[in-house]
Design a protein around this motif. Sequence first.
Motif, short mmCIF file in Angstrom:
data_model
loop_
_atom_site.label_atom_id
_atom_site.label_comp_id
_atom_site.label_asym_id
_atom_site.label_seq_id
_atom_site.Cartn_x
_atom_site.Cartn_y
_atom_site.Cartn_z
N ASP A 140 81.10 75.56 16.59
CA ASP A 140 80.00 75.48 15.63
C ASP A 140 80.48 75.02 14.26
OD1 ASP A 140 78.05 76.31 17.43
OD2 ASP A 140 78.50 78.42 17.08
N ALA A 141 81.78 74.78 14.15
CA ALA A 141 82.36 74.36 12.89
C ALA A 141 83.02 73.00 13.05
CB ALA A 141 83.39 75.39 12.42
N PRO A 142 83.18 72.26 11.96
CA PRO A 142 83.90 70.99 12.04
C PRO A 142 85.34 71.20 12.47
CG PRO A 142 82.67 71.16 9.98
CD PRO A 142 82.64 72.52 10.61
N ILE A 143 85.90 70.22 13.14
CA ILE A 143 87.31 70.23 13.54
C ILE A 143 87.97 69.04 12.87
CG2 ILE A 143 88.92 70.04 15.47
CD1 ILE A 143 86.77 71.27 17.26
N ASP A 144 89.12 69.26 12.29
CA ASP A 144 89.81 68.17 11.60
C ASP A 144 89.94 66.96 12.51
OD1 ASP A 144 91.71 67.77 9.01
OD2 ASP A 144 92.56 66.75 10.76
N LEU A 145 89.61 65.80 11.97
CA LEU A 145 89.57 64.58 12.77
C LEU A 145 90.95 64.18 13.29
CD1 LEU A 145 87.05 62.47 10.66
CD2 LEU A 145 86.59 63.96 12.63
N ASP A 146 91.99 64.60 12.61
CA ASP A 146 93.34 64.27 13.04
C ASP A 146 94.01 65.41 13.81
OD1 ASP A 146 93.31 61.74 11.82
OD2 ASP A 146 93.81 62.62 9.87
N ALA A 147 93.26 66.47 14.07
CA ALA A 147 93.84 67.61 14.77
C ALA A 147 94.16 67.24 16.22
CB ALA A 147 92.87 68.79 14.74
N PRO A 148 95.20 67.82 16.79
CA PRO A 148 95.49 67.57 18.20
C PRO A 148 94.40 68.20 19.07
CG PRO A 148 96.84 69.35 17.38
CD PRO A 148 96.13 68.78 16.18
N PRO A 149 94.24 67.72 20.31
CA PRO A 149 93.20 68.29 21.18
C PRO A 149 93.40 69.77 21.45
CG PRO A 149 94.65 66.82 22.40
CD PRO A 149 94.96 66.61 20.95
N GLU A 150 94.61 70.27 21.26
CA GLU A 150 94.86 71.70 21.44
C GLU A 150 94.09 72.54 20.43
OE1 GLU A 150 97.86 69.55 23.62
OE2 GLU A 150 97.17 69.37 21.55
N ALA A 151 93.61 71.89 19.36
CA ALA A 151 92.80 72.60 18.36
C ALA A 151 91.33 72.66 18.76
CB ALA A 151 92.93 71.92 17.00
N GLY A 152 91.00 72.06 19.90
CA GLY A 152 89.63 72.06 20.37
C GLY A 152 88.95 70.73 20.16
N MET A 153 87.82 70.54 20.81
CA MET A 153 87.02 69.34 20.66
C MET A 153 85.57 69.67 20.94
SD MET A 153 88.19 69.70 23.90
CE MET A 153 89.86 69.12 23.64
N HIS A 154 84.66 68.85 20.43
CA HIS A 154 83.23 69.05 20.65
C HIS A 154 82.75 68.33 21.92
CE1 HIS A 154 83.55 69.49 16.13
NE2 HIS A 154 83.03 70.64 16.50
N MET A 155 83.45 67.26 22.29
CA MET A 155 83.10 66.50 23.50
C MET A 155 84.38 66.20 24.25
SD MET A 155 81.27 62.72 23.92
CE MET A 155 79.60 63.31 23.53
N LEU A 156 84.37 66.49 25.56
CA LEU A 156 85.51 66.21 26.42
C LEU A 156 85.07 65.27 27.53
CD1 LEU A 156 88.43 66.68 27.34
CD2 LEU A 156 87.64 68.72 28.58
N LEU A 157 85.73 64.13 27.62
CA LEU A 157 85.44 63.13 28.65
C LEU A 157 86.53 63.22 29.71
CD1 LEU A 157 84.90 60.10 26.21
CD2 LEU A 157 83.20 61.79 26.90
N LEU A 158 86.15 63.54 30.94
CA LEU A 158 87.09 63.57 32.06
C LEU A 158 86.81 62.35 32.92
CD1 LEU A 158 87.06 67.37 33.01
CD2 LEU A 158 88.60 66.14 31.44
N ASP A 159 87.46 61.27 32.54
CA ASP A 159 87.20 59.98 33.17
C ASP A 159 87.90 59.87 34.52
OD1 ASP A 159 86.19 57.30 33.22
OD2 ASP A 159 88.17 56.58 32.65
N GLU A 160 87.16 59.46 35.53
CA GLU A 160 87.63 59.28 36.91
C GLU A 160 87.98 60.58 37.62
OE1 GLU A 160 87.01 56.53 38.03
OE2 GLU A 160 87.40 54.94 36.60
N VAL A 161 87.60 61.72 37.05
CA VAL A 161 87.86 62.98 37.75
C VAL A 161 87.08 63.03 39.05
CG1 VAL A 161 86.04 64.25 36.51
CG2 VAL A 161 88.00 65.49 37.48
N LEU A 162 85.90 62.43 39.08
CA LEU A 162 85.09 62.44 40.30
C LEU A 162 85.70 61.53 41.36
CD1 LEU A 162 81.51 62.33 38.73
CD2 LEU A 162 82.91 64.32 39.35
#
Length: 229
Positions: A140-162
């Motif tokens: 619910d809060a902004p995440i630093d744009l340069d933060a590593p993904p380990e800091a979380g994300m608002h959208m996660l794309l799992l491409d070709e997982v299907l």
Amino acid sequence: MSDDQPPESAVENTPGQGRTPEAERIEPAAPEEFGLVQVWWGDGKGKTTAALGMGMRAAGHGYRVHMLQFMKGGASSVDAVRGEYNAMAALPGISYENLGHYGWHGMADGSDEADHEAEAQAGLERARELLDAASDADLDAPIDLDAPPEAGMHMLLLDEVLYAADRGLLSERDVLDLVDAKPDDLELVLSGSHTEPAYLEDHADLITNVRKGKHPIDDGQRARRGTEF
């Protein structure tokens, strides 16, 4: 109002209320309505393209986006570095990682099938780590744009997982477990597979079948720089 101007009601219903939109500086922000599960499958070109387009749109609003690619090994006609990788590297707030390698599972292209399975399992473990990171973050809060993904994300794309599940490199249960592990406010996008992932019918909010009407590959056209990679 002059005769050549549209009525006020029409202007109100247009994007920007009739004003030409101007680009704004991208600043960290938090989405208000994220949290759905999207599925993009089918035999047509455009599944990854659609996922990337949404990722770019979200990043343009200052939301933190990450893409994890399974099975994106490509072929001899595809460069090691694709255009989308260069674009994401230049765009604030969106990052990627690729756990595929040369070739495609089951395509008799000289690549090692055991390597494909190992890469898919590594992708599954990494997806679990990313979902755990998102669960630990305040979405619910902004995440630093340069933060590593380990800091979380608002959208996660799992491409070709299907696709990995379709080829038996992951199980349907593996994919469902990823969906179940999604925190409420994370937008999760799953793509890939020419076969309908019916097992996701009761678990996804959006399911789109990208159908092939005609494709130049059927006439021998190879992947082109700038359109396929």
